[in-house]
Design a protein around this motif. Structure first.
Motif, mmCIF file in Angstrom:
data_model
loop_
_atom_site.group_PDB
_atom_site.id
_atom_site.type_symbol
_atom_site.label_atom_id
_atom_site.label_comp_id
_atom_site.label_asym_id
_atom_site.label_seq_id
_atom_site.Cartn_x
_atom_site.Cartn_y
_atom_site.Cartn_z
ATOM 1 N N ASP A 186 7.705 48.582 11.926
ATOM 2 C CA ASP A 186 6.714 47.652 11.998
ATOM 3 C C ASP A 186 7.476 46.296 11.621
ATOM 4 O O ASP A 186 7.460 45.295 12.180
ATOM 5 C CB ASP A 186 5.712 47.644 11.273
ATOM 6 C CG ASP A 186 4.842 48.808 11.897
ATOM 7 O OD1 ASP A 186 4.777 48.915 13.251
ATOM 8 O OD2 ASP A 186 3.626 49.285 11.175
ATOM 9 N N LEU A 220 9.790 45.130 14.280
ATOM 10 C CA LEU A 220 9.005 44.682 15.400
ATOM 11 C C LEU A 220 8.355 43.332 15.123
ATOM 12 O O LEU A 220 8.103 42.600 15.999
ATOM 13 C CB LEU A 220 8.145 45.462 15.908
ATOM 14 C CG LEU A 220 8.825 47.040 16.363
ATOM 15 C CD1 LEU A 220 7.497 48.056 16.777
ATOM 16 C CD2 LEU A 220 9.554 46.689 17.784
ATOM 17 N N LYS A 221 7.842 43.219 14.248
ATOM 18 C CA LYS A 221 7.095 41.773 13.782
ATOM 19 C C LYS A 221 8.194 40.485 13.709
ATOM 20 O O LYS A 221 7.713 39.557 13.963
ATOM 21 C CB LYS A 221 6.466 42.132 12.265
ATOM 22 C CG LYS A 221 5.765 40.923 11.709
ATOM 23 C CD LYS A 221 5.425 40.961 10.253
ATOM 24 C CE LYS A 221 4.797 39.776 9.768
ATOM 25 N NZ LYS A 221 4.372 39.957 8.330
ATOM 26 N N ASP A 249 11.502 40.440 14.887
ATOM 27 C CA ASP A 249 12.414 40.484 16.144
ATOM 28 C C ASP A 249 13.369 39.645 15.679
ATOM 29 O O ASP A 249 13.865 38.482 16.156
ATOM 30 C CB ASP A 249 11.603 39.839 17.213
ATOM 31 C CG ASP A 249 12.407 39.856 18.358
ATOM 32 O OD1 ASP A 249 13.618 40.606 18.539
ATOM 33 O OD2 ASP A 249 12.104 39.159 19.391
ATOM 34 N N THR A 296 0.520 49.479 20.087
ATOM 35 C CA THR A 296 1.456 48.141 19.778
ATOM 36 C C THR A 296 2.785 48.355 19.395
ATOM 37 O O THR A 296 3.665 47.665 19.804
ATOM 38 C CB THR A 296 0.859 47.664 18.397
ATOM 39 O OG1 THR A 296 -0.778 47.429 18.739
ATOM 40 C CG2 THR A 296 1.381 46.318 17.940
ATOM 41 N N GLN A 297 3.124 49.447 18.469
ATOM 42 C CA GLN A 297 4.648 49.770 18.535
ATOM 43 C C GLN A 297 5.250 50.024 19.940
ATOM 44 O O GLN A 297 6.418 49.395 19.984
ATOM 45 C CB GLN A 297 4.711 50.970 17.360
ATOM 46 C CG GLN A 297 4.315 50.799 16.221
ATOM 47 C CD GLN A 297 4.263 51.969 15.144
ATOM 48 O OE1 GLN A 297 4.154 53.183 15.657
ATOM 49 N NE2 GLN A 297 4.734 51.526 14.055
ATOM 50 N N ASP A 348 4.484 49.101 22.912
ATOM 51 C CA ASP A 348 4.533 48.049 23.694
ATOM 52 C C ASP A 348 5.633 46.803 23.187
ATOM 53 O O ASP A 348 6.419 46.625 23.824
ATOM 54 C CB ASP A 348 3.107 47.484 23.947
ATOM 55 C CG ASP A 348 2.240 48.259 24.780
ATOM 56 O OD1 ASP A 348 2.893 48.997 25.333
ATOM 57 O OD2 ASP A 348 1.146 47.848 24.455
ATOM 58 N N LYS A 349 5.559 46.712 22.035
ATOM 59 C CA LYS A 349 6.599 45.741 21.280
ATOM 60 C C LYS A 349 7.874 46.428 21.431
ATOM 61 O O LYS A 349 9.096 45.462 21.726
ATOM 62 C CB LYS A 349 6.369 45.436 20.040
ATOM 63 C CG LYS A 349 4.962 44.567 19.620
ATOM 64 C CD LYS A 349 4.804 44.232 18.256
ATOM 65 C CE LYS A 349 3.860 43.259 18.006
ATOM 66 N NZ LYS A 349 3.592 42.862 16.584
ATOM 67 N N VAL A 378 9.088 45.727 24.749
ATOM 68 C CA VAL A 378 9.716 44.366 25.054
ATOM 69 C C VAL A 378 11.035 43.883 24.723
ATOM 70 O O VAL A 378 11.731 43.295 25.388
ATOM 71 C CB VAL A 378 8.680 43.342 24.388
ATOM 72 C CG1 VAL A 378 9.092 41.818 24.408
ATOM 73 C CG2 VAL A 378 7.139 43.141 24.941
ATOM 74 N N LEU A 379 11.042 44.467 23.468
ATOM 75 C CA LEU A 379 12.816 44.136 23.002
ATOM 76 C C LEU A 379 13.904 45.144 23.951
ATOM 77 O O LEU A 379 14.993 44.350 24.245
ATOM 78 C CB LEU A 379 12.646 44.705 21.618
ATOM 79 C CG LEU A 379 12.586 43.809 20.390
ATOM 80 C CD1 LEU A 379 11.119 43.282 20.601
ATOM 81 C CD2 LEU A 379 12.889 44.501 19.156
#
Length: 656
Positions: free
Chosen positions: A74, A77-78, A80, A111-112, A114-115, A118-119
């Motif tokens: 997290d 991911l928060k 980035d 959430t994890q 999906d994020k 994205v990366l």
């Protein structure tokens, strides 16, 4: 999952993991391009995820460990985190993040997940060579996570498309590897390429997306005909490291290549015996010229020698991301001889970078330029080599920055004859030819006119017969005026690569070189490298002088005293007195070895421009389409073209 971490490593990582999910040893604000340290967060996270999923681990499915993994995931991911290097965002971050997402998939929150996607989406299938392989591998892993079979197939196909003999970057026709233009990249992109290909080979093996047989054959040849050649005695050739002149890098890359060989043995089972042989890193004995890379290797069980050259065709070196910042001359005929696997290990902070072993360089006071991969320029065209598989010759008609020299290395069994001629410069500074620079190990022994001196520390323009240091002999056929120094030198890794702190170190260094003075005209040198030498062996060489040498600006030749081995470099068409007489109508390199009932004849065109060469040799020999006139055999050699240009043509001339 094969990279099972030691419990001690896991315990250490947990001890430096902070409450917010960050690691106390990482500076998350740094923008260093080379080996971006912030990426270590994802490496550490992956290590914990592997331990969590390893049944033999004491932390297997441990709930406390799971919470810490999620906390650390997290945190990344928060925030980035972004580096100043495009490579990290598109390749490095997805490369380390995606395996962790796959390992922890069953526990990820939406959430994890999906994020993370994205990366990972920053990796697109594009570019060429190893960059394309990296990107496509990231797409493959992401597509497995998404259960997207169609994109898995596309990614597998894109990866396999790079398993080919490439005209541009990638694997070359001589089984070397290029990246950043026509530049040898065995130990940098080429090793990553191999690791990545084996990884993907294993991912899709025995599935609908598996590698095709002819693609596996390309990978096999790259391992056995390419990478294996520069791996000796569990050490990786410095000349093949590229810009990666780091601490202990020879041993680290050798270990990585050994893992690749073990993996190929398991995957490519029909050739397991060949990989077994390659795993014995001293077994391979022979000589190979990589004609696409201006690179030559001569090796036996008890020594390893290589020459790295460059030309108008081949880029010599690069300095990228503040790495190899002193390596301006690393492609200028650097000739390195190893008799043990510690040769040159960590010597880089103490090297005089204007006296690299094998090079002929201007000794001005100017600071060495920092060169990017497009900045390396040399005017040499006649650069290449000839090889019969056992012995060989490398040649470099050197022309760079106002210094010219005809340089050659005749590699005959357990000796290397090094010649230089037509050395000239209009620069008002000294020109030197360096013989070696290494750590001082034991005493230095020298001979002057047959008189032996031991524990020698310094010589200036002295007439020497030979020098002996650390089991390597340096024999001078013509009492060469040589310079010797064994000083304590101060150095810093920060002067080699900016990733290192500017800490000063000291070491005793052995340095041997020749001086040609300022503005030399038609200067020359000759010396012989003798691996695994002893005092007795050097005395014997001094008494017998085992070679006849010609060293002029139009011809360089070496003939063994028994006349069974000979080599000739014709810089212009002409005639040599070797074997009675040999004439050619074009510049070329010829290697000859007498056999019981034939003459082994090997020839190449270092310019890679010719289509044929006319040869005449004294004596009556049987060869296709030859003519015997006035005591000479005349024949035409048709030379390889295209991607094979520069390759050796080998013939057997049978005596009549």
């Amino acid at each position: 999952m094969q990279d099972k971490p030691e419990q001690q490593t896991v315990d250490h990582l947990l001890s430096i993991l902070q409450e917010d999910g960050s690691w106390k040893t990482i500076d998350y604000t740094t923008k260093i391009k080379s080996e971006w340290p912030v990426k270590n967060h994802l490496k550490y996270l992956q290590t914990l995820a592997i331990s969590y999923n390893t049944k033999s681990s004491k932390l297997y499915k441990d709930k406390t460990l799971s919470k810490k993994i999620h906390k650390s995931l997290d945190y990344w991911l928060k925030h980035d985190f972004l580096s100043a290097n495009w490579h990290d965002q598109h390749i490095g971050v997805p490369k380390f993040l995606l395996p962790t997402l796959l390992l922890m998939e069953s526990e990820l929150t939406k959430t994890q997940f999906d994020k993370g996607i994205v990366l990972a989406n920053r990796a697109k299938i594009k570019m060429s060579g190893q960059n394309r392989v990296w990107l496509a591998t990231n797409v493959l892993l992401k597509s497995l996570l998404l259960r997207d079979a169609e994109t898995v197939a596309k990614a597998s196909k894109a990866i396999q498309e790079e398993l080919k003999v490439a005209k541009n970057v990638g694997i070359k026709s001589d089984w070397s590897y290029h990246e950043h233009g026509a530049q040898l990249q065995f130990g940098n992109y080429g090793l990553w390429y191999l690791e990545n290909m084996i990884q993907c080979y294993a991912f899709v093996n025995d599935s609908p997306f598996q590698f095709e047989k002819h693609k596996i054959a390309v990978l096999r040849n790259y391992v056995l005909e390419g990478q294996q050649w520069i791996h000796w005695n569990n050490s990786y050739d410095v000349n093949a490291l590229g810009r990666h002149l780091y601490k202990d890098e020879q041993q680290k890359k050798a270990a990585r290549l050994k893992v690749c060989l073990e993996q190929m043995k398991q995957l490519d089972k029909a050739y397991s015996e060949e990989y077994d042989k390659a795993l014995d890193t001293k077994m391979l004995s022979g000589n190979k010229h990589f004609w696409k890379s201006d690179f030559h290797v001569h090796r036996r069980k008890n020594f390893y020698f290589s020459v790295k050259m460059s030309s108008q065709r081949v880029v010599g070196t690069e300095s990228v991301n503040s790495e190899n910042i002193q390596g301006y001359y690393m492609g200028d005929g650097v000739a390195l001889l190893a008799v043990n696997n510690k040769a040159y290990q960590n010597v880089f902070p103490f090297w005089d970078w204007k006296k690299l072993p094998g090079t002929t360089i201007l000794q001005d006071t100017e600071k060495l330029p920092i060169i990017k991969f497009r900045d390396f320029k040399t005017n040499g065209e006649f650069v290449g080599g000839v090889s019969n598989g056992k012995n060989g010759i490398a040649v470099m008609d050197y022309d760079r920055d106002g210094v010219k020299a005809k340089k050659s290395w005749f590699m005959f069994d357990d000796t290397i004859v090094c010649l230089g001629s037509d050395i000239s410069s209009d620069k008002n500074a000294e020109i030197t030819s360096a013989i070696n620079q290494s750590f001082l190990k034991g005493n230095v022994v020298i001979s002057k006119s047959g008189n032996i001196q031991k524990a020698v520390h310094k010589q200036k323009n002295a007439d020497l017969d030979w020098v002996l240091h650390d089991s390597i002999g340096y024999f001078f056929p013509k009492n060469q005026k040589a310079n010797l120094a064994t000083n304590i030198l101060v150095g810093s890794w920060n002067n080699v690569a900016k990733r290192y702190r500017p800490i000063l170190l000291t070491e005793h260094i052995f340095k041997l070189w020749l001086s040609h003075g300022a503005k030399p005209k038609n200067a020359s040198y000759s010396y012989i490298l003798v691996p695994n030498a002893s005092e007795e062996k050097m005395k014997s060489l001094y008494k017998s002088n085992p070679f006849k040498i010609v060293n002029t600006k139009v011809q360089q030749s070496v003939v063994s005293s028994d006349e069974k081995k000979a080599g000739i470099i014709f810089y212009k068409k002409g005639t040599a007195t070797i074997k009675g007489e040999i004439s050619v109508d074009e510049p070329c390199v010829i290697l000859l070895e007498e056999k019981s009932d034939y003459l082994d004849f090997a020839i190449s065109d270092p310019s890679q421009k010719l289509t044929k060469i006319g040869v005449s040799i004294k004596g009556n020999y049987s060869i296709e389409n030859s003519k015997y006139i006035n005591g000479k055999t005349h024949f035409i050699i048709h030379l390889p073209q295209g991607e094979q240009a520069g390759k050796t043509v080998q013939l057997q001339l049978k005596r009549n």
